[in-house]
Structure formats: structure tokens, C-alpha cells
Design an enzyme around this catalytic site. Structure first.
Site, PDB file in Angstrom:
ATOM      1  N   HIS A   1     -53.497 -32.590 -54.457  1.00 35.41           N
ATOM      2  CA  HIS A   1     -54.124 -34.074 -54.515  1.00 35.41           C
ATOM      3  C   HIS A   1     -54.187 -34.581 -53.178  1.00 35.41           C
ATOM      4  O   HIS A   1     -53.543 -34.078 -52.340  1.00 35.41           O
ATOM      5  CB  HIS A   1     -52.739 -34.687 -55.332  1.00 35.41           C
ATOM      6  CG  HIS A   1     -53.216 -36.273 -55.602  1.00 35.41           C
ATOM      7  ND1 HIS A   1     -53.141 -37.434 -54.769  1.00 35.41           N
ATOM      8  CD2 HIS A   1     -54.011 -36.721 -56.730  1.00 35.41           C
ATOM      9  CE1 HIS A   1     -53.601 -38.451 -55.272  1.00 35.41           C
ATOM     10  NE2 HIS A   1     -54.107 -37.886 -56.598  1.00 35.41           N
TER      11      HIS A   1
ATOM     12  N   GLU B   1     -61.883 -36.444 -57.933  1.00 35.32           N
ATOM     13  CA  GLU B   1     -61.296 -37.648 -57.459  1.00 35.32           C
ATOM     14  C   GLU B   1     -61.677 -38.044 -56.300  1.00 35.32           C
ATOM     15  O   GLU B   1     -60.943 -37.561 -55.158  1.00 35.32           O
ATOM     16  CB  GLU B   1     -59.711 -37.496 -57.555  1.00 35.32           C
ATOM     17  CG  GLU B   1     -58.923 -37.098 -58.828  1.00 35.32           C
ATOM     18  CD  GLU B   1     -57.254 -37.326 -58.866  1.00 35.32           C
ATOM     19  OE1 GLU B   1     -57.022 -37.812 -59.831  1.00 35.32           O
ATOM     20  OE2 GLU B   1     -57.083 -37.275 -57.811  1.00 35.32           O
TER      21      GLU B   1
END
Length: 266
Positions: free
Chosen positions: A105, A177
Site C-alpha cells: 500500500h 489505487e
């Protein structure tokens, strides 16, 4: 059966221990009683996973027992054992009953200086331990859809390449993302997201001999977005907008409507 839609949730570090367990119990009840995840629809049409904080994983697994929700971890280490204080191995996660793990992430890169090699090592370790890695990819700055696809494909190949060269097989989820959209009030436009997700899926399917490569969208994703995207994405990786059980149910409602529409067209 290959899932038609994937819906994942990361709780990040927003909830306390008891709050996590209560949320898990509420979501479990919703899933047990929702048309898209009960009866004949629990045979793999919708893939569900949740990433609680590490100390709450065991309790969440128990809360979701008997449902179609899989529990995983927000991070893992790249070795199975050793003197790595404060880390958790893929072997232990698998032993606990986890089936998924989040890797790479943008916040891990930003706050903990994770680099491409570490992300690739973690991806390899996940596949070695029969965990499905949810690999976060996406550009740092706004750009064209073609540029975003190119950057995301390169990141996916960097993460999965060493495992594939080692002959490891297993499914992987690529969570697109765009970093500039994470935490934003509004996500990227549905048209942009759809174009990138479709392009990613097409590019990654060309090198999927080692397992299924599913593309989902994260980055300020919440209720309403799945309806806008339709079949242009394989699903959503949800953050804070799904932390209210009512919002999670609304997204399941959207998934049900989308699957019904797809079935009617076929």
C-alpha cells in the site's frame, strides 16, 4: 468458479479491538442474509475479504465463521521465521486461517519506506504460503489513463515477476489505487477508473499462466461507485466509506444489481 466481483475492506488503524469485533459481527449478519451472498450465490460469484488490524484477526475469523467472508492481514514479512521483532510471517497468517494479505500500500511506502524489492519479496512469500496477495498499484501523480496503465503494469510485474520466475503459481488481486486519490474527498472519475482497470486487466491477462490476475479499484471507493463502473472493473477495495455497516450493505446491493444485470444480458 472464478469470482465475477471482488469486494475487499481494509480497516487500517481506525478501529479499536472491541470495535473491530462488533463491526465484524454486524457485517457477518448482513452477509448471511443478503441475496448476493446466501443460498446459491455463495458458490463463488462474489469474493469478499476483510483486513482488520493484526491483533483482531483471530476474533474476526471467528466472527465471520460460516459466512463467505475471508479474513486477511494488512501486511506481512518476507521470511517465514527468524529474529524479526514486531513482524508477522505468512506462515503464521496461514496457520491462523487467513487466506489473503495486503501488500505494498502507498502508506507502507510513504511511512515505512517499503521499496519494490521488499514488496516483491512479500508477494513471493505470500504465494509460497498459499495466501492471495492483494497488491496495491497506482501512479503517484495525475496523468493520462494510458500513462497510468503503463505505470501500474510495471508495478504489478515488479511485484509478481520474481515469484513467477521461481515457478510459483497462485491467484493475485491487483488493487488499482492512484495514490493521489487515496483519502481524497472524491475518487478519480468513473470514466478514468474504468479505462485504467480495463486496460490493466487486458494487459495482465496476457501473462496469467501462473494464476488468475484480478483487477479491482481502491482509492476513496465507496457506495455508488460500483454502479457507475459497471463491468469495467472486477470489484472494489474499500476503505473508510465501508466502515459503516449500512454503507457496506449498500455496496452489496449494488453488487447484486450488477450481477443480475450481467446475467440478464447473457
Amino acid at each position: 468458479m472464478k469470482p465475477q466481483l471482488t469486494l475487499g475492506v481494509s480497516l487500517k488503524m481506525y478501529f479499536g479491538y472491541q470495535q473491530t469485533l462488533e463491526w465484524s459481527r454486524q457485517i457477518a449478519e448482513i452477509v448471511k442474509n443478503h441475496p448476493v451472498t446466501r443460498d446459491g450465490h455463495r458458490d463463488g460469484l462474489v469474493e469478499l475479504f476483510v483486513f482488520p488490524s493484526l491483533p483482531a484477526i483471530a476474533g474476526a475469523i471467528e466472527a465471520f465463521r460460516g459466512t463467505s467472508v475471508n479474513v486477511g492481514a494488512q501486511n506481512m514479512f518476507w521470511e517465514d521465521a527468524g529474529a524479526y521483532t514486531g513482524e508477522v510471517s505468512g506462515a503464521m497468517l496461514r496457520e491462523m486461517g487467513c487466506g489473503y494479505v495486503e501488500i505494498g500500500h502507498a502508506e507502507r511506502r510513504r511511512y515505512f519506506a517499503e521499496n519494490d524489492k521488499q514488496i516483491a519479496d512479500k508477494t513471493t512469500a505470500a504465494l509460497q504460503n498459499s495466501l492471495i496477495p492483494v497488491i496495491c498499484i497506482g501512479e503517484a501523480e495525475r496523468c493520462t489513463a494510458a500513462q497510468a496503465i503503463g505505470q501500474a503494469v510495471a508495478q504489478a510485474q515488479q511485484a509478481l515477476g520474481p515469484a513467477e520466475k521461481a515457478g510459483l503459481s497462485g491467484d493475485a488481486i491487483l488493487a488499482y489505487e492512484p495514490q493521489w486519490a487515496i483519502g481524497a474527498k472524491e475518487p478519480a472519475s468513473a470514466e478514468f477508473i474504468g479505462e485504467v482497470c480495463e486496460g490493466l486487466a487486458a494487459r495482465l491477462s496476457l501473462s496469467s499462466a501462473h494464476g488468475d490476475r484480478r483487477v479491482i479499484y481502491g482509492g476513496s471507493a465507496g457506495p455508488g461507485l460500483l454502479t457507475q463502473l459497471g463491468s469495467r472493473t472486477g470489484g472494489l477495495f474499500l476503505g473508510r466509506f465501508s466502515h459503516q455497516p449500512a454503507a457496506y450493505k449498500a455496496i452489496l446491493d449494488e453488487a447484486s444489481a450488477l450481477l443480475l444485470s450481467t446475467a440478464n444480458r447473457s
